[in-house]
Design a protein around this motif. Structure first.
Motif, mmCIF file in Angstrom:
data_model
loop_
_atom_site.group_PDB
_atom_site.id
_atom_site.type_symbol
_atom_site.label_atom_id
_atom_site.label_comp_id
_atom_site.label_asym_id
_atom_site.label_seq_id
_atom_site.Cartn_x
_atom_site.Cartn_y
_atom_site.Cartn_z
ATOM 1 N N ASP A 138 -5.692 2.613 -6.023
ATOM 2 C CA ASP A 138 -6.019 3.733 -6.594
ATOM 3 C C ASP A 138 -5.364 4.117 -8.072
ATOM 4 O OD1 ASP A 138 -6.816 6.228 -7.394
ATOM 5 O OD2 ASP A 138 -6.814 7.191 -5.234
ATOM 6 N N PRO A 139 -6.016 4.101 -9.107
ATOM 7 C CA PRO A 139 -5.327 4.123 -10.020
ATOM 8 C C PRO A 139 -4.750 5.776 -10.484
ATOM 9 C CG PRO A 139 -7.488 3.270 -10.789
ATOM 10 C CD PRO A 139 -7.227 3.656 -9.309
ATOM 11 N N THR A 140 -5.096 6.671 -9.821
ATOM 12 C CA THR A 140 -4.741 7.849 -9.772
ATOM 13 C C THR A 140 -3.367 8.006 -9.041
ATOM 14 O OG1 THR A 140 -5.892 8.774 -8.149
ATOM 15 C CG2 THR A 140 -6.904 8.869 -10.159
ATOM 16 N N GLU A 141 -3.187 6.939 -8.208
ATOM 17 C CA GLU A 141 -1.877 6.906 -7.273
ATOM 18 C C GLU A 141 -1.063 6.003 -7.601
ATOM 19 O OE1 GLU A 141 -1.531 8.652 -4.354
ATOM 20 O OE2 GLU A 141 -3.340 10.094 -4.605
ATOM 21 N N THR A 142 -1.289 4.971 -8.211
ATOM 22 C CA THR A 142 -0.431 3.817 -8.179
ATOM 23 C C THR A 142 -0.392 3.130 -9.598
ATOM 24 O OG1 THR A 142 -0.715 3.124 -5.967
ATOM 25 C CG2 THR A 142 0.340 1.521 -7.350
ATOM 26 N N LEU A 143 0.727 2.735 -10.288
ATOM 27 C CA LEU A 143 0.628 2.304 -11.544
ATOM 28 C C LEU A 143 0.932 0.869 -11.215
ATOM 29 C CD1 LEU A 143 3.011 4.379 -13.754
ATOM 30 C CD2 LEU A 143 0.936 3.996 -14.151
ATOM 31 N N VAL A 144 0.154 -0.345 -11.918
ATOM 32 C CA VAL A 144 0.427 -1.692 -11.488
ATOM 33 C C VAL A 144 0.715 -2.341 -12.718
ATOM 34 C CG1 VAL A 144 -0.609 -3.632 -10.503
ATOM 35 C CG2 VAL A 144 -1.362 -1.495 -9.910
ATOM 36 N N PHE A 145 1.812 -3.134 -12.710
ATOM 37 C CA PHE A 145 2.289 -3.909 -13.920
ATOM 38 C C PHE A 145 2.418 -5.435 -13.454
ATOM 39 C CE2 PHE A 145 3.884 0.015 -15.162
ATOM 40 C CZ PHE A 145 3.731 0.156 -16.562
ATOM 41 N N PHE A 146 2.287 -6.424 -14.374
ATOM 42 C CA PHE A 146 2.758 -7.720 -14.018
ATOM 43 C C PHE A 146 3.955 -8.269 -14.832
ATOM 44 C CE2 PHE A 146 2.514 -12.188 -12.978
ATOM 45 C CZ PHE A 146 1.729 -12.248 -11.619
ATOM 46 N N GLN A 147 4.871 -8.682 -14.398
ATOM 47 C CA GLN A 147 6.176 -9.167 -14.864
ATOM 48 C C GLN A 147 6.023 -10.147 -16.091
ATOM 49 O OE1 GLN A 147 9.105 -11.594 -13.495
ATOM 50 N NE2 GLN A 147 10.406 -10.017 -13.241
ATOM 51 N N LYS B 25 0.860 -1.203 0.234
ATOM 52 C CA LYS B 25 0.010 -0.026 -0.009
ATOM 53 C C LYS B 25 0.734 1.222 -0.064
ATOM 54 C CE LYS B 25 -3.975 -2.046 1.954
ATOM 55 N NZ LYS B 25 -5.107 -2.135 3.100
ATOM 56 N N GLY B 26 0.309 2.211 -0.737
ATOM 57 C CA GLY B 26 1.026 3.626 -0.664
ATOM 58 C C GLY B 26 2.229 3.608 -1.527
ATOM 59 N N ILE B 27 2.438 2.554 -2.187
ATOM 60 C CA ILE B 27 3.701 2.508 -3.208
ATOM 61 C C ILE B 27 3.253 3.231 -4.662
ATOM 62 C CG2 ILE B 27 5.365 0.773 -4.611
ATOM 63 C CD1 ILE B 27 5.930 0.818 -1.699
ATOM 64 N N ASP B 28 4.239 4.003 -5.375
ATOM 65 C CA ASP B 28 3.557 4.752 -6.599
ATOM 66 C C ASP B 28 3.756 3.589 -7.982
ATOM 67 O OD1 ASP B 28 3.327 7.264 -5.459
ATOM 68 O OD2 ASP B 28 5.431 6.795 -4.793
ATOM 69 N N MET B 29 4.523 2.856 -7.997
ATOM 70 C CA MET B 29 4.451 1.831 -9.124
ATOM 71 C C MET B 29 5.080 0.280 -8.567
ATOM 72 S SD MET B 29 6.255 1.814 -12.784
ATOM 73 C CE MET B 29 7.911 1.469 -12.261
ATOM 74 N N LEU B 30 3.927 -0.609 -8.721
ATOM 75 C CA LEU B 30 4.180 -1.907 -8.449
ATOM 76 C C LEU B 30 4.383 -2.816 -9.654
ATOM 77 C CD1 LEU B 30 1.167 -1.789 -5.819
ATOM 78 C CD2 LEU B 30 3.544 -2.622 -5.179
ATOM 79 N N ILE B 31 5.218 -3.884 -9.613
ATOM 80 C CA ILE B 31 5.422 -4.737 -10.442
ATOM 81 C C ILE B 31 5.357 -6.184 -9.970
ATOM 82 C CG2 ILE B 31 7.392 -5.708 -12.376
ATOM 83 C CD1 ILE B 31 7.986 -2.365 -10.989
ATOM 84 N N PHE B 32 4.474 -6.979 -10.178
ATOM 85 C CA PHE B 32 4.134 -8.092 -9.562
ATOM 86 C C PHE B 32 4.746 -9.175 -10.265
ATOM 87 C CE2 PHE B 32 0.873 -5.633 -7.614
ATOM 88 C CZ PHE B 32 0.896 -5.901 -6.285
ATOM 89 N N ASN B 33 4.985 -10.374 -9.800
ATOM 90 C CA ASN B 33 5.145 -11.681 -10.426
ATOM 91 C C ASN B 33 5.244 -12.979 -9.673
ATOM 92 O OD1 ASN B 33 7.043 -13.941 -11.499
ATOM 93 N ND2 ASN B 33 8.635 -12.922 -10.307
#
Ligand SMILES: *[C@@H]1O[C@H](CO)[C@@H](O)[C@H](O)[C@H]1NC(C)=O
Ligand SMILES: *[C@@H]1O[C@H](CO)[C@@H](O)[C@H](O)[C@H]1NC(C)=O
Length: 361
Positions: free
Chosen positions: A247-256, A190-198
């Motif tokens: 919250d898409p205005t706060e955080t970019l989400v990627f999947f590796q 939570k509160g991270i600006d860009m997350l890249i999951f895998n």
């Protein structure tokens, strides 16, 4: 509570940039983003020889690189594999610019979440950034499962949360339970600006290195279950977490995406090859004879159900073409643990990050 393992601080004048870039929202879910509005698919293309690559020298510019990925330090001498650039069929990738990247993420945090393939990409990104400002102040620390490389002049944190299944493994009286419906680990995201999951590689692990004894799905506790179904169930739990918490205005989400291995030469039309040892060049076409791994279909189908914007960093095909990019006997375990799963650095994950850069800038 965890302990801080170590911290390095280098002090020299900070670089100053006057470049204001807006932190803009990513592209539509599941689709490749367009570059300059061209609608180009960044993930379909081929590898081309380019002597202006690699983007950095790991041995010279990246003192903190882990031995696991430090192929040259471990004795690898053929270096052709470091001189390839990914060329999408319909456009050209912008070259990675570390200062632009840091400026965009000034005061912000980036977190990779997943297994050692996430660590691979995290180390690559920290090297790509650090090599551009080698004398700037930084701080590498670790607390529990979270490693943080902070670029102090920018206030940018590039983090890694080691979490191999994304869902929880909990110690209970009966033993270690892999809970496919539970995702308490998400508190750290939570509160991270860009997350890249895998997550993927650990789902097929069995025997002494399997880190759980039972698997819980719904109310049922089982000794084992179909691993692809377990993977899919966990991804659905993760997808629900994204829809509930992002919250898409706060955080970019990627999947590796699914990072492929090379342990069977038949799949690249070289039946005599039992693994990636001695592979010195990529496949130069656009497709892999052995096809795509089934886990990718499962991942794509779950991603298509997420309501919040999540971008698939669809690195599977481009990485399949890189049978030459793995440590092989120049990895952590040496010749006895032939590593054709991770990637040498500098190397293939630099391209994953260069594509990420093209998607967000
Ligand atoms: C480096 O990180 C550690 C752990 O988070 C922290 O305690 C320390 O204050 C940091 N040092 C600097 C100079 O920011
Ligand atoms: C390698 O792949 C081929 C084609 O899918 C398969 O027939 C063969 O059994 C595989 N070999 C090993 C050692 O897994």
């Amino acid at each position: 509570m965890g302990v801080r393992v170590h911290s390095n601080i280098f002090i020299l004048p900070s670089l100053f940039l006057v470049l204001a870039l807006v932190f803009h929202q990513g592209n539509a879910k599941g689709k490749a983003a367009s570059v300059s509005g061209s609608g180009c698919d960044l993930f379909t293309g081929k590898w081309v020889f380019d002597p202006s690559y690699p983007l950095y020298s790991a041995s010279a510019a990246c003192p903190f690189i882990e031995r696991e990925f430090a192929c040259q330090k471990n004795g690898r001498q053929d270096l052709l594999y470091t001189h390839y650039r990914w060329h999408p069929l319909d456009c050209t990738l912008s070259r990675f610019n570390a200062l632009k990247f840091l400026e965009k993420f000034r005061g912000k945090s980036i977190m990779f979440v997943g297994d050692s393939l996430s660590r691979n990409q995290w180390q690559s990104l920290t090297c790509m950034l650090h090599s551009a400002i080698p004398n700037a102040k930084n701080n590498l620390s670790r607390v529990g499962d979270v490693s943080t490389f902070e670029f102090l002049d920018y206030g940018t944190k590039v983090m890694l949360d080691r979490n191999v299944y994304l869902v929880d493994v909990v110690k209970e009286k009966i033993g270690r339970v892999l809970k496919l419906d539970s995702i308490q680990g998400g508190k750290l995201w939570k509160g991270i600006d860009m997350l890249i999951f895998n997550t993927w590689h650990w789902w097929n692990r069995r025997g002494p290195t399997q880190p759980w004894d039972f698997v819980k799905v719904g109310d049922a506790i089982k000794k084992d279950m179909d691993r692809m179904l377990a993977f899919e169930t966990a991804l659905r739990t993760w997808a629900a977490w994204v829809d509930e918490n992002i919250d898409p205005t706060e955080t970019l989400v990627f999947f590796q995406g699914i990072s492929p291995s090379h342990y069977n030469g038949t799949l690249w039309n070289e039946p005599k090859a039992k693994n990636c040892l001695g592979q010195k060049q990529p496949l130069l076409g656009t497709t892999y004879p052995g096809g795509l791994p089934p886990a990718l279909d499962v991942l794509k189908s779950v991603l298509s159900t997420v309501k919040k914007p999540v971008t698939l960093l669809d690195i599977t095909m481009l990485s399949l073409l890189r049978k030459d990019g793995h440590p092989s006997k120049y990895g952590l375990g040496g010749p006895t643990a032939m590593d054709c799963s991770h990637w040498c650095l500098e190397g293939v994950p630099d391209t994953w990050n260069e594509i990420l850069y093209n998607l967000i800038l």
